[in-house]
Write a protein that holds these residues in place. Structure first.
Motif, PDB file in Angstrom:
ATOM      1  N   GLN A 271     -45.221  19.108 -31.555  1.00  0.00           N
ATOM      2  CA  GLN A 271     -44.182  19.282 -30.258  1.00  0.00           C
ATOM      3  C   GLN A 271     -43.079  18.977 -30.098  1.00  0.00           C
ATOM      4  O   GLN A 271     -43.970  17.911 -29.678  1.00  0.00           O
ATOM      5  N   ASN A 272     -42.321  18.549 -29.853  1.00  0.00           N
ATOM      6  CA  ASN A 272     -40.944  17.275 -30.171  1.00  0.00           C
ATOM      7  C   ASN A 272     -40.114  17.754 -28.892  1.00  0.00           C
ATOM      8  O   ASN A 272     -40.060  18.911 -28.597  1.00  0.00           O
ATOM      9  N   GLN A 273     -39.298  17.116 -28.711  1.00  0.00           N
ATOM     10  CA  GLN A 273     -38.746  17.271 -27.050  1.00  0.00           C
ATOM     11  C   GLN A 273     -37.254  16.585 -27.769  1.00  0.00           C
ATOM     12  O   GLN A 273     -36.773  15.390 -28.163  1.00  0.00           O
ATOM     13  N   LEU A 274     -35.814  17.659 -26.969  1.00  0.00           N
ATOM     14  CA  LEU A 274     -34.784  17.617 -27.692  1.00  0.00           C
ATOM     15  C   LEU A 274     -34.083  17.048 -26.388  1.00  0.00           C
ATOM     16  O   LEU A 274     -34.439  17.079 -24.887  1.00  0.00           O
ATOM     17  N   TYR A 275     -32.885  16.478 -26.916  1.00  0.00           N
ATOM     18  CA  TYR A 275     -32.153  16.049 -25.340  1.00  0.00           C
ATOM     19  C   TYR A 275     -31.153  15.723 -25.313  1.00  0.00           C
ATOM     20  O   TYR A 275     -30.975  15.261 -26.993  1.00  0.00           O
ATOM     21  N   SER A 276     -30.409  15.371 -24.458  1.00  0.00           N
ATOM     22  CA  SER A 276     -28.950  15.052 -24.501  1.00  0.00           C
ATOM     23  C   SER A 276     -28.892  14.290 -23.326  1.00  0.00           C
ATOM     24  O   SER A 276     -29.206  14.166 -22.338  1.00  0.00           O
ATOM     25  N   ARG A 277     -27.892  13.421 -23.523  1.00  0.00           N
ATOM     26  CA  ARG A 277     -26.893  13.146 -22.686  1.00  0.00           C
ATOM     27  C   ARG A 277     -25.578  12.133 -22.593  1.00  0.00           C
ATOM     28  O   ARG A 277     -25.365  12.249 -23.684  1.00  0.00           O
ATOM     29  N   VAL A 278     -24.450  12.390 -21.434  1.00  0.00           N
ATOM     30  CA  VAL A 278     -23.239  10.815 -21.731  1.00  0.00           C
ATOM     31  C   VAL A 278     -23.591   9.506 -21.090  1.00  0.00           C
ATOM     32  O   VAL A 278     -24.251   9.631 -19.939  1.00  0.00           O
ATOM     33  N   VAL A 279     -22.769   8.637 -21.277  1.00  0.00           N
ATOM     34  CA  VAL A 279     -23.704   7.127 -21.393  1.00  0.00           C
ATOM     35  C   VAL A 279     -21.955   6.449 -21.272  1.00  0.00           C
ATOM     36  O   VAL A 279     -20.724   7.534 -21.489  1.00  0.00           O
ATOM     37  N   ALA A 280     -21.606   5.177 -21.249  1.00  0.00           N
ATOM     38  CA  ALA A 280     -20.860   4.704 -21.714  1.00  0.00           C
ATOM     39  C   ALA A 280     -19.478   5.221 -20.340  1.00  0.00           C
ATOM     40  O   ALA A 280     -17.879   5.610 -20.804  1.00  0.00           O
ATOM     41  N   ASN A 281     -20.582   5.345 -19.519  1.00  0.00           N
ATOM     42  CA  ASN A 281     -19.117   5.815 -17.923  1.00  0.00           C
ATOM     43  C   ASN A 281     -17.827   7.190 -18.662  1.00  0.00           C
ATOM     44  O   ASN A 281     -17.313   6.655 -18.272  1.00  0.00           O
ATOM     45  N   GLY A 282     -19.590   7.533 -19.149  1.00  0.00           N
ATOM     46  CA  GLY A 282     -18.385   9.432 -19.672  1.00  0.00           C
ATOM     47  C   GLY A 282     -17.531   9.128 -20.983  1.00  0.00           C
ATOM     48  O   GLY A 282     -17.377  10.192 -21.399  1.00  0.00           O
ATOM     49  N   GLN A 283     -17.710   7.665 -21.118  1.00  0.00           N
ATOM     50  CA  GLN A 283     -17.266   8.009 -22.824  1.00  0.00           C
ATOM     51  C   GLN A 283     -17.630   8.530 -24.443  1.00  0.00           C
ATOM     52  O   GLN A 283     -16.931   8.691 -24.994  1.00  0.00           O
ATOM     53  N   GLU A 284     -19.385   8.744 -23.862  1.00  0.00           N
ATOM     54  CA  GLU A 284     -19.920   8.729 -25.611  1.00  0.00           C
ATOM     55  C   GLU A 284     -21.367   9.297 -25.135  1.00  0.00           C
ATOM     56  O   GLU A 284     -21.788   9.231 -24.273  1.00  0.00           O
ATOM     57  N   ALA A 285     -21.247  10.301 -26.291  1.00  0.00           N
ATOM     58  CA  ALA A 285     -22.293  11.513 -25.738  1.00  0.00           C
ATOM     59  C   ALA A 285     -23.426  11.419 -26.583  1.00  0.00           C
ATOM     60  O   ALA A 285     -23.609  10.812 -27.797  1.00  0.00           O
ATOM     61  N   ILE A 286     -24.351  11.711 -26.180  1.00  0.00           N
ATOM     62  CA  ILE A 286     -26.170  12.079 -27.398  1.00  0.00           C
ATOM     63  C   ILE A 286     -26.742  12.401 -27.466  1.00  0.00           C
ATOM     64  O   ILE A 286     -26.462  13.378 -26.141  1.00  0.00           O
ATOM     65  N   ILE A 287     -27.449  13.039 -28.473  1.00  0.00           N
ATOM     66  CA  ILE A 287     -28.266  13.929 -28.610  1.00  0.00           C
ATOM     67  C   ILE A 287     -29.400  13.836 -29.728  1.00  0.00           C
ATOM     68  O   ILE A 287     -28.925  13.240 -30.435  1.00  0.00           O
ATOM     69  N   GLY A 288     -29.968  14.069 -29.128  1.00  0.00           N
ATOM     70  CA  GLY A 288     -31.730  13.661 -30.005  1.00  0.00           C
ATOM     71  C   GLY A 288     -33.007  14.391 -29.744  1.00  0.00           C
ATOM     72  O   GLY A 288     -33.016  15.472 -28.563  1.00  0.00           O
ATOM     73  N   LEU A 289     -33.567  13.968 -30.616  1.00  0.00           N
ATOM     74  CA  LEU A 289     -35.369  14.341 -30.907  1.00  0.00           C
ATOM     75  C   LEU A 289     -36.050  13.136 -30.407  1.00  0.00           C
ATOM     76  O   LEU A 289     -35.730  12.168 -31.145  1.00  0.00           O
ATOM     77  N   LYS A 290     -37.170  13.743 -30.076  1.00  0.00           N
ATOM     78  CA  LYS A 290     -38.366  13.105 -29.830  1.00  0.00           C
ATOM     79  C   LYS A 290     -39.677  13.574 -30.679  1.00  0.00           C
ATOM     80  O   LYS A 290     -39.607  14.298 -29.797  1.00  0.00           O
ATOM     81  N   GLU A 291     -40.810  12.909 -31.238  1.00  0.00           N
ATOM     82  CA  GLU A 291     -42.113  13.149 -32.402  1.00  0.00           C
ATOM     83  C   GLU A 291     -42.628  13.181 -31.397  1.00  0.00           C
ATOM     84  O   GLU A 291     -43.115  12.456 -30.520  1.00  0.00           O
ATOM     85  N   PRO A 292     -44.042  13.790 -31.861  1.00  0.00           N
ATOM     86  CA  PRO A 292     -44.868  13.418 -30.542  1.00  0.00           C
ATOM     87  C   PRO A 292     -45.614  12.152 -30.621  1.00  0.00           C
ATOM     88  O   PRO A 292     -44.754  11.648 -31.521  1.00  0.00           O
ATOM     89  N   VAL A 293     -46.161  11.489 -29.590  1.00  0.00           N
ATOM     90  CA  VAL A 293     -47.015  10.467 -29.633  1.00  0.00           C
ATOM     91  C   VAL A 293     -48.273   9.982 -30.556  1.00  0.00           C
ATOM     92  O   VAL A 293     -48.762  11.032 -31.137  1.00  0.00           O
ATOM     93  N   THR A 294     -47.793   9.007 -31.589  1.00  0.00           N
ATOM     94  CA  THR A 294     -48.794   9.076 -32.578  1.00  0.00           C
ATOM     95  C   THR A 294     -49.693   7.763 -32.047  1.00  0.00           C
ATOM     96  O   THR A 294     -49.366   6.328 -31.407  1.00  0.00           O
ATOM     97  N   ASN A 295     -50.834   7.489 -32.181  1.00  0.00           N
ATOM     98  CA  ASN A 295     -51.933   6.390 -31.822  1.00  0.00           C
ATOM     99  C   ASN A 295     -52.268   6.214 -32.387  1.00  0.00           C
ATOM    100  O   ASN A 295     -52.690   6.551 -34.069  1.00  0.00           O
ATOM    101  N   VAL A 296     -52.308   4.789 -32.871  1.00  0.00           N
ATOM    102  CA  VAL A 296     -53.033   3.925 -34.387  1.00  0.00           C
ATOM    103  C   VAL A 296     -53.782   2.655 -33.485  1.00  0.00           C
ATOM    104  O   VAL A 296     -53.367   1.772 -33.180  1.00  0.00           O
ATOM    105  N   ALA A 297     -55.345   3.044 -34.581  1.00  0.00           N
ATOM    106  CA  ALA A 297     -55.979   2.632 -34.097  1.00  0.00           C
ATOM    107  C   ALA A 297     -56.046   0.812 -34.768  1.00  0.00           C
ATOM    108  O   ALA A 297     -55.150   0.815 -35.714  1.00  0.00           O
ATOM    109  N   PRO A 298     -56.808   0.153 -34.389  1.00  0.00           N
ATOM    110  CA  PRO A 298     -56.789  -1.531 -34.835  1.00  0.00           C
ATOM    111  C   PRO A 298     -57.276  -1.170 -36.492  1.00  0.00           C
ATOM    112  O   PRO A 298     -58.496  -0.767 -36.688  1.00  0.00           O
TER     113      PRO A 298
END
Length: 547
Positions: A271-298
């Motif tokens: 289950q991925n999360q898709l997101y977008s936003r505007v940064v740098a005082n409205g001068q730059e746009a970002i669109i991205g995705l985040k994959e599920p959290v992964t747990n790594v044992a010692p």
């Protein structure tokens, strides 16, 4: 007959409006020279896609690593491991240039980069001291002859003893880049990590690269796909108003421009999360995705990452990378007509090895398939002209009594077995075909820098000498001359007379491939119209009409 002419005028005006609307809908960026400078990355927090943690630049340890395959030349910033420059080696800036086309870049006033990292509770890109500075054994890596894959590792070890190896995988003949993290947890506590991939771009195009208002343009902006939405544009204006924040299985996010696309693909099972936003005082746009959290044992080791596409809009190849990624070749609402037309165009090009000849052949096929309707159109028009004396008599008889006049006309049409709208159906059918072919030729990167013959060396741009538009206007005028009108209204007469001039003016800035299609279509119309009228003359229908 007048209602028939009215529908013709309305139809042509509708086509004109739709094409004009398409011209001004979006603006396509042009190629530009690349220079690499410091980038101010914006990394999403694990909990909220709109959070941007502060960073401490580590310019003292920053280094650019060069990666080359037969298709791509990349520059990777060791600080964070972002791709800050990408050139397409098989596509040039201009037809007469040897300079490869720059798609990603990091230069003053012009930013377009592909960022990726690991966030979450223990993610190296979420650390308060800033993003990690990776080390590399070499400053340049190249896919050599006989090698199918190039694997480039960048390594960073955390103070807790966790080793992070960020690998870039380039494959011969491919525009895909594997971006994988090999994580070895040598610490004594479990880790929580989350992969993210995003595209960041300056919203405003440079002034010298903005399309002229009358020139054909294509969509420039972001797009994404989910399990519920096959393909959705996310314009920069939309980002300013409302940020994208949605979850999906699989999916992808991308930045589009004319002929080219950059896209991150999500975990196909998670289950991925898709997101977008505007940064740098409205001068730059970002669109991205985040994959599920992964747990790594010692003591454990895991691999997580994604696939990045950087390249032209090649439908067949993109379809194998991610579901619906091929829809970035945007044919508009007539895609169901445009896709078969493109497949036919591809097939014809495979036979003749010339895109201009393929366009001529597809025109002959389309117009040939429409010949029965075209014949019905001109036969209906001839019959309508034969009825003009009787219609004139009805007008004189009933005067201003429109109701009785209409009833008498319908009765006359019924007796003579004439359909007053019979001549309009081929026009109505041709409109969506023409618009679909317009998008096909506009969106097909295969036509970029594709020569036809003589001075036509690039079918994706306008005719430099305006020969095709002028010939198109002349053939349109000749078709009008061959089809004498009975319209008596002065305004309608002027509209019809100026239609070839209006269309010629519009086609001055159209891609020469599309203008070639319309010119050949007009020539076919003239030939078909001549043949049909000769057949009607043999039957005595056309000759009686002219007396």
């Amino acid at each position: 007959m007048e209602s028939q002419r009215n529908l013709l005028v309305i139809g042509l005006l509708v086509v004109s409006f739709l094409l004009w609307q398409q011209w001004n809908a979006d603006k396509a960026p042009k190629p530009q020279t690349v220079a690499v400078t410091q980038t101010d990355s914006s990394v999403p927090a694990a909990s909220n896609a709109t959070d941007v943690p502060g960073e401490k630049a580590q310019t003292s340890t920053r280094q650019l690593i060069k990666l080359s395959s037969d298709q791509l030349e990349l520059l990777v910033d060791t600080q964070g491991g972002d791709i800050v420059d990408a050139k397409l080696l098989q596509h040039t800036v201009a037809q007469d240039s040897n300079d490869p086309f720059p798609l990603l870049m990091d230069k003053p006033g012009r930013l377009y980069v592909a960022q990726s990292g690991l966030i979450g509770r223990d993610g190296p890109d979420s650390r308060p001291e800033g993003r990690p500075s990776y080390t590399s054994a070499q400053t340049e890596y190249k896919l050599v002859e006989g090698q199918d894959k190039l694997v480039v590792p960048l390594t960073w070890t955390s103070p807790e003893g966790v080793t992070f190896t960020k690998e870039f995988v380039l494959t011969r003949g491919k525009y895909t880049i594997g971006v994988d993290y090999q994580v070895t947890n040598s610490s004594t506590k479990p880790l929580e990590l989350q992969f993210y991939g995003q595209l960041k771009q300056t919203i405003a195009a440079p002034e010298d690269q903005q399309s002229h208002a009358l020139m054909a343009s294509a969509y420039r902006g972001a797009a994404y796909s989910t399990t519920d939405i096959r393909y959705q544009k996310e314009t920069f204006d939309n980002m300013k108003e409302t940020s994208l924040n949605t979850s999906t299985t699989g999916g992808w996010v991308g930045m589009l421009q004319h002929y080219f696309v950059t896209a991150w693909t999500g975990d196909t099972a998670g289950q991925n999360q898709l997101y977008s936003r505007v940064v740098a005082n409205g001068q730059e746009a970002i669109i991205g995705l985040k994959e599920p959290v992964t747990n790594v044992a010692p003591g454990a080791a895991v691999t997580l990452g994604s696939t990045l596409w950087i390249g032209p809009k090649l439908q067949d190849e993109m379809a194998t990378v991610a579901k619906h990624l091929d829809l970035t070749v945007d044919y508009g609402y007539l895609w169901f007509i445009a896709q078969p037309l493109f497949q036919l165009l591809q097939f014809l090009h495979g036979l003749v090895s010339n895109w201009g000849v393929a366009i001529i052949l597809i025109t002959l096929i389309v117009r040939g398939g429409m010949y029965p309707l075209t014949k019905a159109q001109y036969t209906s028009m001839a019959k309508m002209r034969m009825l003009q004396p009787k219609l004139t008599a009805l007008r004189e008889r009933f005067g201003d009594d429109r109701q009785k006049m209409s009833q008498a006309m319908m009765e006359l049409y019924k007796q003579e077995k004439v359909n007053p709208l019979g001549g309009c159906f081929p026009i109505l059918i041709q409109m969506p075909i023409f618009i679909a072919l317009y998008w096909t030729l506009m969106e097909s990167v295969e036509l970029r820098h594709a020569p036809f013959a003589l001075w036509l060396t690039d079918l994706s741009v306008k005719d430099p000498y305006y020969v095709l538009p002028l010939l198109m206007g002349a053939t349109m005028w000749w078709i009008q001359k061959m089809s004498p009108t009975t319209v008596t209204d002065p305004m309608q007469q002027k509209v019809m007379q100026f239609m070839p001039i209006i269309f010629t003016f519009m086609f001055l800035w159209f891609p020469s491939g599309l203008t070639l299609y319309w010119l050949v279509s007009n020539i076919v119309t003239i030939i078909q119209q001549t043949m049909i009228y000769r057949q009607l003359e043999k039957k005595g229908l056309h000759s009686r009409e002219k007396k």
